[in-house]
Scaffold this motif. Structure first.
Motif, short mmCIF file in Angstrom:
data_model
loop_
_atom_site.label_atom_id
_atom_site.label_comp_id
_atom_site.label_asym_id
_atom_site.label_seq_id
_atom_site.Cartn_x
_atom_site.Cartn_y
_atom_site.Cartn_z
N PRO A 66 0.82 -1.22 0.00
CA PRO A 66 0.00 0.00 0.00
C PRO A 66 0.85 1.27 0.00
O PRO A 66 1.89 1.32 0.65
CB PRO A 66 -0.80 -0.09 1.30
CG PRO A 66 -0.75 -1.52 1.69
CD PRO A 66 0.53 -2.07 1.16
N GLY A 88 -4.20 -1.92 -2.10
CA GLY A 88 -4.66 -0.57 -1.80
C GLY A 88 -5.03 0.20 -3.05
O GLY A 88 -4.81 -0.24 -4.18
N HIS A 100 -7.98 -4.40 -2.28
CA HIS A 100 -7.99 -3.40 -1.21
C HIS A 100 -9.29 -3.46 -0.45
O HIS A 100 -10.26 -4.09 -0.87
CB HIS A 100 -7.71 -1.99 -1.73
CG HIS A 100 -8.72 -1.44 -2.68
ND1 HIS A 100 -9.83 -0.76 -2.27
CD2 HIS A 100 -8.78 -1.47 -4.02
CE1 HIS A 100 -10.53 -0.38 -3.34
NE2 HIS A 100 -9.91 -0.80 -4.40
#
Length: 155
Positions: A66, A88, A100
């Motif tokens: 992320p 993410g 995500h």
């Protein structure tokens, strides 16, 4: 694993990133793989240099961790050389698979819980970087589910 903007220290100290790292290590080990980590910011790696390193080491699978601090980041790796997935919503890369959280649903669930507890004057505080990185999903859910309506919730 490519960490676009996190440091080794941050990944160790931030619980969510630490748990993510440990989960990736555990799963890789269970499948007979070793997890290598590349920290772009602290290792001073350009996307071009990282592509060469990955290719030279025979690494064909890439997980992009992320994005922690940049609203919309793009990595210039030569993606056609790798099986890749991003974790993410922060990495803006066309054609890259991603997984995500459903941030909109998370806020909807939270709003339901606080309303069931009898609360009506509900607030949401976000830093602008997080709000931008998640493309307004948190604010949208908050306004859509606020018991007093969006107009009352905005101030």
């Amino acid at each position: 694993v490519v960490w676009p903007d996190a440091t080794r220290r941050l990944v160790t100290e931030r619980t969510t990133l630490h748990l993510l790292r440990e989960g990736m290590r555990e799963r890789a080990r269970a499948l007979g793989f070793v997890l290598d980590e590349f920290f772009l910011e602290t290792d001073g790696l350009s996307a071009r240099r990282l592509t060469k390193i990955l290719h030279a080491r025979g690494i064909v699978g890439v997980i992009v961790a992320p994005v922690s601090f940049h609203a919309h980041m793009e990595l210039g790796l030569e993606w056609d050389r790798f099986a890749a997935v991003a974790i993410g919503a922060g990495l803006q890369q066309l054609g890259l698979s991603r997984v995500h959280n459903d941030h909109y649903k998370t806020i909807c669930d939270c709003m339901l819980r606080v309303q069931e507890a009898g609360h009506q004057r509900i607030g949401l505080m976000l830093d602008s970087e997080t709000a931008d990185r998640l493309n307004g999903q948190l604010q949208g859910a908050f306004l859509a589910r606020h018991p007093l309506g969006a107009a009352a919730a905005l101030p």
